[in-house]
Structures are given as C-alpha cells and as structure tokens.
Scaffold this motif. Structure first.
Motif, short mmCIF file in Angstrom:
data_model
loop_
_atom_site.label_atom_id
_atom_site.label_comp_id
_atom_site.label_asym_id
_atom_site.label_seq_id
_atom_site.Cartn_x
_atom_site.Cartn_y
_atom_site.Cartn_z
N UNK A 92 -44.78 8.22 -11.45
CA UNK A 92 -43.79 9.19 -11.02
C UNK A 92 -44.25 10.63 -11.16
N UNK A 93 -45.30 10.86 -11.94
CA UNK A 93 -45.81 12.23 -12.08
C UNK A 93 -46.71 12.62 -10.92
N UNK A 94 -47.02 11.65 -10.06
CA UNK A 94 -47.96 11.92 -8.99
C UNK A 94 -47.28 11.92 -7.63
N UNK A 95 -47.06 13.10 -7.11
CA UNK A 95 -46.40 13.28 -5.82
C UNK A 95 -47.04 12.49 -4.70
N UNK A 96 -48.38 12.48 -4.66
CA UNK A 96 -49.07 11.80 -3.57
C UNK A 96 -48.74 10.32 -3.57
N UNK A 97 -48.74 9.72 -4.76
CA UNK A 97 -48.52 8.28 -4.83
C UNK A 97 -47.06 7.94 -4.52
N UNK A 98 -46.15 8.78 -4.97
CA UNK A 98 -44.74 8.53 -4.67
C UNK A 98 -44.49 8.63 -3.17
N UNK A 99 -45.08 9.66 -2.55
CA UNK A 99 -44.92 9.82 -1.10
C UNK A 99 -45.55 8.64 -0.37
N UNK A 100 -46.68 8.16 -0.89
CA UNK A 100 -47.35 7.02 -0.27
C UNK A 100 -46.47 5.78 -0.34
N UNK A 101 -45.85 5.57 -1.50
CA UNK A 101 -44.96 4.42 -1.64
C UNK A 101 -43.76 4.55 -0.71
N UNK A 102 -43.22 5.77 -0.66
CA UNK A 102 -42.09 6.05 0.21
C UNK A 102 -42.40 5.71 1.66
N UNK A 103 -43.63 5.93 2.03
CA UNK A 103 -44.04 5.69 3.42
C UNK A 103 -44.72 4.33 3.61
N UNK A 104 -44.49 3.47 2.61
CA UNK A 104 -45.04 2.11 2.64
C UNK A 104 -46.54 2.10 2.86
N UNK A 105 -47.18 3.10 2.33
CA UNK A 105 -48.63 3.18 2.46
C UNK A 105 -49.25 2.45 1.27
N UNK A 106 -48.94 1.16 1.18
CA UNK A 106 -49.42 0.37 0.05
C UNK A 106 -49.96 -0.94 0.60
N UNK A 107 -51.01 -1.43 0.01
CA UNK A 107 -51.55 -2.71 0.45
C UNK A 107 -51.24 -3.75 -0.63
N UNK A 108 -50.38 -4.74 -0.30
CA UNK A 108 -50.12 -5.79 -1.29
C UNK A 108 -51.39 -6.62 -1.48
N UNK A 109 -51.69 -6.99 -2.70
CA UNK A 109 -52.90 -7.78 -2.97
C UNK A 109 -52.53 -9.14 -3.56
N UNK A 110 -51.80 -9.12 -4.67
CA UNK A 110 -51.37 -10.35 -5.33
C UNK A 110 -52.49 -11.34 -5.61
N UNK A 111 -53.52 -10.86 -6.24
CA UNK A 111 -54.62 -11.73 -6.67
C UNK A 111 -54.52 -11.88 -8.18
N UNK A 112 -54.56 -13.13 -8.65
CA UNK A 112 -54.49 -13.34 -10.11
C UNK A 112 -55.69 -14.15 -10.60
N UNK A 113 -56.12 -13.85 -11.80
CA UNK A 113 -57.12 -14.70 -12.46
C UNK A 113 -56.59 -15.03 -13.85
N UNK A 114 -56.93 -16.23 -14.33
CA UNK A 114 -56.48 -16.64 -15.66
C UNK A 114 -57.66 -17.10 -16.49
N UNK A 115 -57.65 -16.76 -17.76
CA UNK A 115 -58.73 -17.17 -18.66
C UNK A 115 -58.18 -17.20 -20.07
N UNK A 116 -58.36 -18.33 -20.75
CA UNK A 116 -57.92 -18.49 -22.14
C UNK A 116 -56.48 -18.02 -22.38
N UNK A 117 -55.65 -18.31 -21.43
CA UNK A 117 -54.23 -17.97 -21.60
C UNK A 117 -53.87 -16.56 -21.17
N UNK A 118 -54.86 -15.77 -20.83
CA UNK A 118 -54.57 -14.41 -20.36
C UNK A 118 -54.61 -14.37 -18.84
N UNK A 119 -53.74 -13.57 -18.25
CA UNK A 119 -53.66 -13.52 -16.81
C UNK A 119 -53.69 -12.07 -16.32
N UNK A 120 -54.61 -11.81 -15.41
CA UNK A 120 -54.70 -10.47 -14.79
C UNK A 120 -54.25 -10.60 -13.35
#
Lengths: 194, 457
Positions: free
Chosen positions: B101-129
């Motif tokens: 929220x402190x970054x105007x550019x990113x908020x404006x980008x989100x507002x304008x749907x200038x975002x690329x969904x990725x949804x990639x996950x990896x799991x290892x030893x119970x941890x998930x990124x």
C-alpha cells in the motif's frame, strides 16, 4: 591564447591547449621536482605522472588562473609519494650509492652527505627544505603550495634544519674517526670542513 | 622562533649553500627534449587512465547503485493508511495489499488489473512456497508469494532469497523485500505473505523465466514460473529532454524520461566540471497538474556522473503535465580523507567532525570497523552514503595499499530521523599496519537547500 584562456581550454579537454599551457611552466616544474628528487630520471618520471594527473583531474580546477599553483600542488604530491614508493623498493644505502656515482672531486663529500641527509628526511620536511633553500620560496608561498598554515611550515622547516644539523654533527664525527684510522673513504672526503 | 634563530639554524647546516649551487648548475642544462617527451607521455598516460577509470566505474555501477537504491527505498517507505478498498476485495490478493500500500505504482497496477496470476507451489519437508502472482513491466518485477509450514506465521522472517533467470544466472538488479510484520503475534495467521521487488539494472532485460528461492527455517524452496512479456510490450512513453538546470552552483542535464507501468525512469547527467561531488537530490518527486506526487526511491548510477532515478509511476493516471521538483542537493567536497589509528581507536582526520571511528572488532575474517556519524539532521539522515568506495583501498603510514574487504555489499545501520547515529561497517584485512591508516572518502553528509522545478511533460 593567453595563459588563462589556454588553461580554460585545457580544463575543457583540449589536449593541445594543455600541452601549451604546461610548456609555459615546465621550467618551474623541473626546478621544483629536481630540487626534491636530485636526479634527472626521477624528476622526469615525477613530471610525467604529474601531467597524467593534471589531465585526469582537470575537471576539479575551478579557476583557470590558478592552473600553475594547482599543477605544482599536484607535482609536490607526486614527488612526496614517489619517495614513499622508493623507500619500499630500495634500502637506504641505495641513495648513497647513487649519489656516489655522480660525485665530482671538489666538494663531493659535503654534497654527498647533505644531499643524502636531506633525502633521508620525512617527505614533508624534505619538500619544505627543497622549496625554501633550493627554490627560494617564502614561507607563505610554501604554505599555499602545501595547503598548510604558515606556522606549520615554519615548524617543519625548523625541525628539518635541526635534524640536518644534528645528523651532520654525527657524520662529522664519523668521518674524523675514519680519518684517524687512515680509512680511504675518509681521505677522499678531505674537502668536507667548510 | 625568531628570524635570527632561523638564520642561525640555517648557517649551522654546513654545505647547504654549496649544495644549492650544485643543484643550480645541474639545472642549467635543462634537458628540454627529454622534458617535453615526459610531458607528452604524461598526457598519453592520462588519456589511458581516464578511459580505464570510466570502465571501472561501469563495472562498479551495479553493486554501488543497487546499494544506493535499497537505502533510499527503506528510508522513503511510508505505510500510508490510504489505499484502494476495491483492490482489497480482489480474491487472493488481500494478503498482499497491506504490504504494497505504500507503493503507488503497484496499487495503480493492481487497480488496472496489471497483474499476472502465477499460482505455482512447491512443497518440501512440510513447507510450502506459493508464488501467487507477479506484477511486471520491462524494467521491474514484483513477486507476490506466500509460505506455509510448521511454525510459520505471518510474523516469521525469511532468512534469505535468490532470483535466477532461465540460465541459472542471478538477476541483475536492485532486489529488495519489505516485510513488515503486520499484526500482533498472538493473533498471527498461519500464512506468511511477502513480496520481492526487483528493479532491473539499465539495459538489462527482464528474464523470460524466473527461478525464485526462499530460505525459511533453514530450508531452501524453489519455484519456477514464466513471465508473460506480452502483457507489458509497447507500454512505454519516452521523452527526450536534454534540459539543463542548476542547483547550488552544480550543473546538471536531464537526458530523458521513460514512463512504464511500474516506474518512471529519469536520467540525469552531471557536468564533469562540477566542483563538488553531487550525491543525490533532496525530496525529489514528479508532480502532475493535479498536484499528485510521484516520489523517487533512488535509482542506478552515481549522480556525480550519470544517474537514472526511479519514480513511482504515473502511467495509469495519464497526467497531462509532469514536473520534476527537488528541495535541494546532497553534496560533498572531493578528495577528503578519513585517517584513523586502528590500534588506539583514534580518529586523526575526518571530512566532517560528526564522523568518527566508533569501534574496532577483531574477527576471524579481518578487522571490522564501525564508523559513526552523529548529530545528523533529518535531511542528512535520509540518505545512505557511499562513505568509502565499494571494494576500494586504503593506505597505511608506510604507503602500502590494502583492500577494503567486501562484506556482501556495505552494511549501514541508521534511523531515518537521525535521532541515533548512523553506523557504517567496513572490514579490512588483518595485517601489520604502520599507523595511521588513510582512507579516501567518497560521499559524506552535507546538503544545500535550493528548490528546483523542471517541466518534463
């Protein structure tokens, strides 16, 4: 182009103007460097390095009219650094060797000893001695070139003279000793006493 | 000492006059040709040295400037209470909104749907990124990611992270993470949301694929994902300006401005004849016709030569006018040295009396110096200074040169208010030094307030 116009063009990066401007001061540069270095090779080397630094640092000179002072300040720094380098490279004996190679028969011993003693002084003392007694500059002129207060220069000068005087006294004794022992070197130095 | 005493002293040095005459005689035969040749050789050497200097500066640019950027970033980050409520409601993004929220550019980008969904996950030893999404343009990449696992809460700290391109090379840019713990630990959530912000170095292309790793609780997790370049292709406005301006007697030229969705890049060149070293502009921003401010987070390069400043982007706002404003200039004197004795801890010479050696610590890898800058005012404290040249050298009293060791960049500790001293950490090798040690100083605190305003658009 007059001196200042030439300097201004040099600062802007005009190589020919720089050479021309340095040419106007070259005798003075040589005199200062030689008085400190005391041999042609080192003197020319110091001037070469000075010109190199003058070129790379030319942007830092604000006023073209201060070109000479500024360049001499650089030369002085180069000379003083040069000595540090030499000390790392060669033991002190090398100086004496080199001066012996150039000796003339008349007052060789005196010259040898004094020149060698001046060379052995800390760089700042040696520079002050060179500028004052070999270039006839005033304390104020030296202070400006070394960018130190007058008082500091005066102190350095006095300390330098004291060191030289006490060293000379020691050398005098040494030579007399050698003479007493009939040492050949001592005999060669017979022209010592003034 | 009196003049008489001086004369007496002079006279007490035997042979001085003789020796002087000898020197005069030796100089009568001025070796004119040899002297002229030495002068010419000096100039040639200077020309070569100047070229080499430029090359060195380019290679140093990346590390030094990356540092510069991160420092400004942290100093300037303010978590503003105002942010678009609309964005908060986009599914899956709510966890991130507070972070950016402190970054105007990113908020404006989100507002304008200038975002690329990725949804990639990896799991290892119970941890998930999970990489949830990215926001990217040609010169900037923001990775929104989350981590889950045993003991992980939204108050956890990421130990380390790494960004590689498709060839396994490190991404060349200023990479920062701004993780602010956002809640209290009692009500901590079980998912850690964070983001990585990579600003590419000038002329460095954003990779087609990214391998992103984080280290958490001793585990490295790596997720790989593509970057869709079509999303930002052609989204840029370029202004060639060549506008000169002056602050505090120092001359500059604004070369050009490039506006892309996530940043505005503005390149400023300094006049090589500038007497002082210019370090940065004070409170620089772009202002549009409606009075909206787009602040700068710093940039790449060195203002003293050429620097590309990065601003929050006005891309989605489409303002009719843009004006560059600054309140003044940070500047320092050139050729200052910092002279210290590392045996006694004494500071012998400093470019400013507020700067002193604070402490010395012997470690296995060398001697760690902590240099303190105290009594800095708010303006002074806003900038991180390149006090010594990164990977530079210093000399001991014997004239021997030693390297300043690299501690993966330069570490600085400071408060943006200046209430506590700023500390700069440097490491030098263990050696038999002849004291004192002399360091060349590059930048140190100091500024002139003199507002400027230059029309960009």
């Amino acid at each position: 182009m007059d001196r200042d116009e030439c300097a201004a063009a040099a600062i802007r990066g005009d190589e020919e103007a720089l050479l021309k401007r340095i040419d106007m001061d070259k005798q003075q540069l040589y005199g200062i460097a030689y008085s400190y270095m005391r041999n042609e090779t080192d003197t020319l080397e110091a001037i070469q390095e000075t010109v190199c630094r003058v070129w790379t640092k030319r942007h830092t000179l604000r006023e073209p009219k201060f070109f000479t002072t500024w360049m001499i300040q650089i030369l002085i720094r180069v000379c003083m650094d040069e000595r540090k380098k030499k000390i790392r490279e060669k033991p002190v004996e090398a100086y004496v060797q080199r001066f012996e190679g150039e000796t003339h028969p008349d007052d060789a011993a005196v010259r040898l000893d004094l020149a060698a003693q001046v060379q052995a002084l800390p760089a700042n003392y040696r520079m002050v001695i060179a500028l004052k007694y070999y270039r006839d500059m005033t304390i104020t002129e030296i202070a400006e070139l070394l960018q130190k207060p007058d008082g500091t220069i005066r102190t350095w000068l006095n300390k330098a003279l004291r060191i030289l005087r006490s060293d000379m006294a020691v050398i005098k004794e040494g030579i007399q000793d050698e003479r007493g022992n009939g040492d050949g070197v001592g005999a060669e130095r017979s022209g010592y006493a003034e | 000492m009196s003049a008489e005493m001086e004369t007496e002293l002079e006279q007490s040095v035997p042979g001085m006059r003789n020796d002087r005459e000898r020197v005069d005689r030796a100089m009568e035969g001025l070796p004119e040709a040899a002297l002229d040749a030495a002068i010419r050789r000096g100039l040639e050497q200077g020309l070569k040295r100047a070229r080499r200097g430029r090359r060195n500066r380019l290679s140093l640019l990346i590390s030094v400037s990356a540092l510069c950027m991160i420092l400004l970033l942290t100093a300037f980050v303010r978590v503003s209470p105002a942010f678009a409520a609309v964005v908060r409601d986009i599914p899956g993004l709510s966890g991130f909104v507070k972070l950016i929220e402190g970054d105007k550019s990113l908020l404006a980008a989100l507002d304008n749907e200038f975002i690329q969904p990725v949804n990639v996950s990896v799991e290892k030893n119970g941890y998930k990124l999970t990489v949830d999404g990215i926001i990217a343009d040609e010169g900037r990449l923001v990775i929104l990611y989350s981590v889950e696992g045993p003991g992980v809460t939204d108050q956890s700290e990421i130990d380390n992270y790494r960004l590689l391109d498709e060839n396994g090379m490190e991404v060349m840019g200023g990479i920062s993470s701004s993780h602010f713990p956002i809640g209290d630990s009692e009500n901590a959530g079980t998912i850690l949301h964070d983001y990585i912000d990579a600003v590419m170095v000038e002329n460095e292309k954003l990779p087609q694929r990214i391998r992103f790793s984080v280290k958490l609780e001793g585990e490295w997790l790596e997720a790989e994902f593509p970057v869709d370049h079509d999303r930002f292709k052609g989204k840029r406005e370029v202004f060639h300006l060549d506008k000169p301006f002056e602050i505090a007697g120092q001359r500059f030229t604004i070369k050009d401005a490039v506006i892309t969705p996530l940043q505005v890049k503005l390149t400023v060149v300094s006049d090589p004849a500038n007497v002082k070293r210019s370090n940065s502009f004070i409170n620089m921003a772009l202002v549009d016709e409606k009075g909206r401010r787009y602040t700068s987070k710093g940039g790449f390069g060195e203002l003293d030569a050429e620097m590309t400043f990065h601003f929050q982007s006005s891309y989605f706002e489409q303002p009719k006018e843009l004006t560059l404003v600054a309140e003044g200039l940070y500047l320092s004197e050139r050729y200052k040295t910092f002279v210290i004795n590392t045996e006694t801890g004494e500071t012998i010479a400093a470019p400013d009396q507020r700067i002193a050696l604070d402490s010395i610590e012997q470690t296995a890898d060398g001697i760690d110096l902590r240099i303190g800058m105290s009594n800095l005012d708010k303006t002074d404290a806003m900038l991180g200074y390149t006090f010594f040249e990164h990977k530079g050298t210093f000399k001991d009293a014997g004239g021997k040169t030693y390297p300043i060791l690299d501690r993966s960049g330069v570490q600085i500790e400071w408060s943006a208010s200046g209430a506590t001293p700023a500390y700069y950490y440097y490491r030098i090798p263990k050696a038999e030094y002849k004291q004192p040690l002399t360091f060349d100083v590059k930048q140190y605190p100091g500024y002139v307030l003199e507002p400027v305003s230059i029309k960009i658009k």
